[in-house]
Design an enzyme around this catalytic site. Structure first.
Site, mmCIF file in Angstrom:
data_model
loop_
_atom_site.group_PDB
_atom_site.id
_atom_site.type_symbol
_atom_site.label_atom_id
_atom_site.label_comp_id
_atom_site.label_asym_id
_atom_site.label_seq_id
_atom_site.Cartn_x
_atom_site.Cartn_y
_atom_site.Cartn_z
ATOM 1 N N LYS A 1 -5.474 -3.343 3.063
ATOM 2 C CA LYS A 1 -6.522 -2.978 3.304
ATOM 3 C C LYS A 1 -8.082 -3.122 2.488
ATOM 4 C CE LYS A 1 -7.777 -0.875 -0.872
ATOM 5 N NZ LYS A 1 -8.847 -1.332 -1.934
ATOM 6 N N ASP A 41 -3.477 5.063 -3.440
ATOM 7 C CA ASP A 41 -3.826 4.042 -2.299
ATOM 8 C C ASP A 41 -2.841 3.982 -1.273
ATOM 9 O OD1 ASP A 41 -5.946 3.012 -2.656
ATOM 10 O OD2 ASP A 41 -5.712 1.317 -3.629
HETATM 11 P P1 ATP Z 1 -4.827 -1.709 -7.883
HETATM 12 O O1 ATP Z 1 -5.968 -1.080 -7.442
HETATM 13 O O2 ATP Z 1 -3.015 -0.581 -7.409
HETATM 14 O O3 ATP Z 1 -4.768 -2.321 -8.993
HETATM 15 P P2 ATP Z 1 -4.539 -4.302 -6.147
HETATM 16 O O4 ATP Z 1 -4.797 -4.593 -5.067
HETATM 17 O O5 ATP Z 1 -5.990 -4.715 -6.758
HETATM 18 O O6 ATP Z 1 -4.462 -2.447 -6.414
HETATM 19 P P3 ATP Z 1 -1.913 -4.933 -6.620
HETATM 20 O O7 ATP Z 1 -1.816 -6.201 -5.309
HETATM 21 O O8 ATP Z 1 -1.341 -3.846 -5.450
HETATM 22 O O9 ATP Z 1 -3.395 -5.170 -6.675
HETATM 23 O O10 ATP Z 1 -1.290 -5.667 -7.673
HETATM 24 C C1 ATP Z 1 -1.592 -4.155 -8.891
HETATM 25 C C2 ATP Z 1 -0.611 -5.110 -10.171
HETATM 26 O O11 ATP Z 1 0.379 -4.168 -9.177
HETATM 27 C C3 ATP Z 1 -0.056 -6.717 -9.720
HETATM 28 O O12 ATP Z 1 -0.329 -6.532 -11.107
HETATM 29 C C4 ATP Z 1 1.357 -6.361 -10.038
HETATM 30 O O13 ATP Z 1 1.858 -6.604 -11.168
HETATM 31 C C5 ATP Z 1 1.686 -4.953 -10.399
HETATM 32 N N1 ATP Z 1 2.506 -4.697 -8.367
HETATM 33 C C6 ATP Z 1 3.652 -4.346 -8.563
HETATM 34 N N2 ATP Z 1 4.251 -4.192 -7.324
HETATM 35 C C7 ATP Z 1 3.048 -5.128 -6.761
HETATM 36 C C8 ATP Z 1 3.547 -5.405 -5.466
HETATM 37 N N3 ATP Z 1 4.636 -5.074 -4.763
HETATM 38 N N4 ATP Z 1 3.228 -6.339 -4.711
HETATM 39 C C9 ATP Z 1 1.762 -7.030 -5.599
HETATM 40 N N5 ATP Z 1 1.766 -6.135 -6.880
HETATM 41 C C10 ATP Z 1 2.775 -5.995 -7.424
#
Ligand code: ATP
Length: 291
Positions: A17, A143
């Protein structure tokens, strides 16, 4: 198919997103921030395959070095909750092919969790209705709920988990640049200095332009209240924004808690040409559109 006529495996696309606007309205007594955002689903996606396993365990397979394979993976949380509540004793393999940059403001982990909730609802024949799925989603993360809806855009309120799908048909093109820096949402929010006076309503400013497909005005209405906090952690990202603007991109904005930066451009061709140009300098550059 198994002998009993049950599905044995299921493959699901798990898209990323962008936040076209992100207003932070205040801090709540529970420690979370009250948000108002417009989510856009884009065609940058992971692929998730769920398959039954004889091992009685939940096994996660993902080649990306920063994706946890154990209980801290959001897909593990999703599968464990359902297995416990529906007394499922059989094992499960979850294979994740990661295309969405990790910890990048693109909600890859949340999207994966939503894909597992909807996928297991089918694979394990749980019969959960949308409201039940949404309650699991909000327990996993703010999210997650957005990805349960098969819509291009939605308004998110509360922590971002209260979703109102938007009936908007506009297709946008973007160039998306994700510097290879992990930005942790908690750290960014901790840096946020809330200014609760003179608060503009970014959603209602942007929404009419999005509905009409008025790209020029839409580009001018993109906004993210987390930008000062992101820039306080990485002041150099201002140059990335500036370079995109200098290259002719209209409207340049951070997504979520960063570090992903996206721009709105008028065509696929323009998105591809900017991608080729920025690809030389940054390793994670994508030409993407609304899904
Ligand atoms: P957020 O804003 O929730 O931090 P984001 O979009 O910035 O989300 P994500 O790619 O969702 O980032 O990853 C955030 C953290 O979640 C990562 O540091 C990772 O270790 C952990 N994580 C847990 N499950 C997953 C997954 N299925 N894919 C990616 N990262 C994951």
């Amino acid at each position: 198919m198994s002998k009993r006529g049950e599905m044995d495996r299921l493959t699901i696309h798990s898209p990323a997103k962008l936040n076209l606007v992100l207003d932070v309205l205040g801090k709540r007594p529970d420690g979370f921030h009250e948000l108002r955002t417009i989510f856009e689903r884009i065609n940058l996606a992971d692929q998730i395959t769920l398959s039954r396993s004889k091992s009685k365990k939940i096994n996660i397979c993902c080649s990306h070095p920063h994706v946890p394979r154990g209980p801290s993976n959001l897909v593990f949380k999703a599968a464990m909750m359902l297995a416990k509540d529906f007394s499922i004793s059989e094992g499960l393999n979850i294979d994740i092919i990661k295309k969405i940059p990790v910890a990048a403001g693109l909600a890859g982990g949340s999207s994966n969790a939503a894909a597992v909730l909807t996928g297991l609802n089918r694979l394990w024949r749980l019969g959960m209705k949308p409201q039940k799925l949404a309650s699991y989603a909000s327990r996993i993360g703010s999210d997650v709920a957005f990805f349960l809806y098969d819509r291009s855009y939605a308004l998110g309120t509360g922590r971002g988990e209260l979703i109102e799908p938007l009936d908007v048909r506009t297709k946008l093109w973007h160039v998306l640049v994700t510097p290879r820096v992990k930005m942790y949402t908690k750290e960014v929010f901790a840096r946020l200095k809330l200014n609760l006076t003179n608060k503009k309503d970014s959603v209602n400013i942007l929404l009419p332009f999005l509905r009409k497909g008025d790209l020029t005005r839409l580009a001018g209405a993109l906004s993210n209240d987390l930008e000062p906090a992101i820039l306080s952690l990485r002041p150099d990202f201002i140059y990335l924004k500036k370079k995109l603007i200098d290259a002719g991109a209209t409207g340049v904005c951070f997504s979520g808690s960063g570090p992903s930066v996206f721009a709105c451009v008028e065509s696929q061709q323009h998105a591809e040409s900017l991608r080729a140009r920025f690809d030389r300098r940054y390793t994670q550059v994508f030409a993407v559109s609304t899904l």
